[in-house]
Design an enzyme around this catalytic site. Structure first.
Site, PDB file in Angstrom:
ATOM      1  N   TYR A   1      -8.311   4.996   2.238  1.00 54.81           N
ATOM      2  CA  TYR A   1      -7.052   5.416   1.152  1.00 54.81           C
ATOM      3  C   TYR A   1      -7.150   6.910   1.413  1.00 54.81           C
ATOM      4  CZ  TYR A   1      -7.045   1.191  -1.500  1.00 54.81           C
ATOM      5  OH  TYR A   1      -6.971  -0.224  -1.975  1.00 54.81           O
TER       6      TYR A   1
ATOM      7  N   GLY B   1       0.805  -1.169  -0.080  1.00 52.94           N
ATOM      8  CA  GLY B   1      -0.108   0.000   0.129  1.00 52.94           C
ATOM      9  C   GLY B   1       0.965   1.226  -0.254  1.00 52.94           C
TER      10      GLY B   1
ATOM     11  N   ARG C   1      -4.075   7.551   3.723  1.00 53.38           N
ATOM     12  CA  ARG C   1      -2.779   7.419   3.108  1.00 53.38           C
ATOM     13  C   ARG C   1      -2.284   8.060   1.901  1.00 53.38           C
ATOM     14  NH1 ARG C   1      -3.645   1.250   0.720  1.00 53.38           N
ATOM     15  NH2 ARG C   1      -3.683   1.738  -1.354  1.00 53.38           N
TER      16      ARG C   1
ATOM     17  N   ASP D   1       1.418   1.832   8.712  1.00 52.78           N
ATOM     18  CA  ASP D   1       1.254   1.256   9.831  1.00 52.78           C
ATOM     19  C   ASP D   1       2.021   1.573  10.928  1.00 52.78           C
ATOM     20  OD1 ASP D   1      -1.236   0.050   8.755  1.00 52.78           O
ATOM     21  OD2 ASP D   1      -0.052  -1.355   7.679  1.00 52.78           O
TER      22      ASP D   1
END
Length: 421
Positions: free
Chosen positions: A299, A15, A302, A146
């Site tokens: 999303y 990601g 991020r 994360d």
């Protein structure tokens, strides 16, 4: 090292984050500053899949201005993927294909920019080079919103997401508080975080005194107890008039099951999560009778380059630059790390850690970063987090919208037959 410079290869994985392209910018600019060490720098289109498919990009075709503009461009400029190399014994042909592509293009250095699963891929690439007799340096560049990579103080990509979490819950909290007397009294912000609660914890920075949002934080590290949670929500509404909650998507019950597991798994083999916030909202309405709204950041958090942390941008560039410097010094099989030297004023530097100690290891929230009741962050956690969201690094704007770059991504001519799947 051979007398003749060999090519290098950079790829993005997992990601993406608001600042992964800053690391790409750093790798490219640093490599360009040392033309005698690297003949050319290629990029894998869509991560390791681009390498296996011999779908390579010539970064040398991009202008200096386009590369510099990666600094304020979210997403993955070269494409990313979720793909994990299997064991060598079971999938030797895949590794042979990988080495064949590297050999065909005389690639001597591999930079892989990603999280824990990407560290595992980078480690395997380093190992197969040795096992199959191909000289290759492999260096991992950390990236994960994360913040769960071990042996590094923090991970590029996290600081900006942490800032997004704190700003969003503070703003939403003010909204809910102003309407709570006659409208919504409970608000839930669901944030990413499968096993580690760092992103949820960052929301706690918004509360600088009692009663401010968020009143409650739900961490994956703390077993979810519905009765305790609902009692805490009710107590907050009665005391403060409303309750704002930051909930990590990876919340688990007493049987260690994800509350929001949607069924299925991603390409890395992780359970697909989704829908924690509406689930919690439904239970609040059913059992407490309180009107509840929710938002799922997903999303949006991020990709939010417009609110990136200046610290995060600086660190994302530093790890990319350090990766190239480590390669020039002969390193391989390592991940670049961020080492904290002091909290206040915040000082840090870069270092390295062996990939054997990084791959597939998750760094979770320490228990002393979570309050005794399991619903908020401690002062120790606040001291750790605050420097990571410090500073602003706004992108340039035109017509009210942020400007981004789009690379040409010129393909490198293929030398091999197509890969057989």
């Amino acid at each position: 090292m051979s007398a003749r410079p060999r090519h290098a290869l950079y790829a993005q994985s997992g990601g993406v984050t608001a600042v992964i392209n800053v690391s790409a910018q750093a790798v490219i600019e640093t490599a360009r500053a040392h033309p005698g060490h690297f003949a050319r720098l290629y990029a894998g289109r869509n991560g390791i899949l681009g390498v296996l498919d011999e779908d390579l990009i010539d970064t040398g075709a991009e202008s200096a201005g386009a590369i510099a503009a990666l600094r304020h461009t979210p997403g993955g400029a070269f494409g990313s993927c979720r793909y994990k190399l299997k064991g060598l014994d079971q999938h030797r042909s895949e590794y042979e294909r990988l080495i064949a592509v590297l050999r065909a293009h005389d690639i001597g250095t591999f930079f892989y920019n990603g999280g824990g699963d990407s560290a595992d891929t980078c480690l395997k690439v380093a190992q197969i080079g040795r096992e199959l007799g191909y000289p290759l340096q492999a260096i991992h560049i950390p990236k994960t919103m994360d913040n769960d990579l071990p042996l590094t103080d923090c991970c590029p990509g996290f600081g900006s997401v942490a800032k997004y979490s704190a700003v969003s819950i503070r703003e939403a909290g003010l909204d809910v508080a102003s309407m709570a007397a006659s409208s919504t009294q409970v608000f839930i912000l669901e944030v990413m975080g499968r096993h580690a609660g760092w992103t949820a914890a960052a929301g706690g920075l918004a509360a600088t005194r009692a009663g401010e949002a968020p009143q409650l934080i739900l961490f994956p590290e703390i077993v979810f107890d519905e009765d305790r949670f609902l009692a805490a929500v009710e107590a907050s509404v009665k005391r403060w008039g409303y309750c704002a909650i930051v909930a990590s998507e990876g919340l688990r019950d007493a049987e260690n099951r994800f509350l929001s597991e949607a069924g299925g798994s991603d390409a890395f083999g992780h359970a697909q999560l989704g829908g924690l916030a509406p689930l919690l909202a439904q239970r609040i309405k059913q059992r407490l009778g309180r009107k509840c709204h929710y938002a799922v950041a997903d999303y949006l958090m991020r990709a939010a380059r417009h609110i990136a942390s200046a610290t995060d941008v600086e660190q994302a560039y530093a790890v990319g630059r350090a990766a190239v410097e480590q390669a020039m010094a002969g390193a391989s099989g390592v991940m670049v790390t961020i080492e904290r030297l002091a909290d206040s004023p915040y000082r840090w530097t870069t270092g390295t850690a062996p990939l054997e100690q990084v791959a597939n290891v998750e760094k979770k929230m320490p228990r002393d970063f979570i309050t005794a009741d399991g619903f908020h962050i401690t002062e120790a956690c606040r001291r750790y987090l605050l420097p990571l969201i410090a500073g602003e690094d706004y992108p340039p704007y035109a017509d009210g919208l942020p400007l981004h770059t789009e690379l040409a991504n010129t393909a490198v001519p293929r030398q091999l037959p197509p890969r057989r799947l």
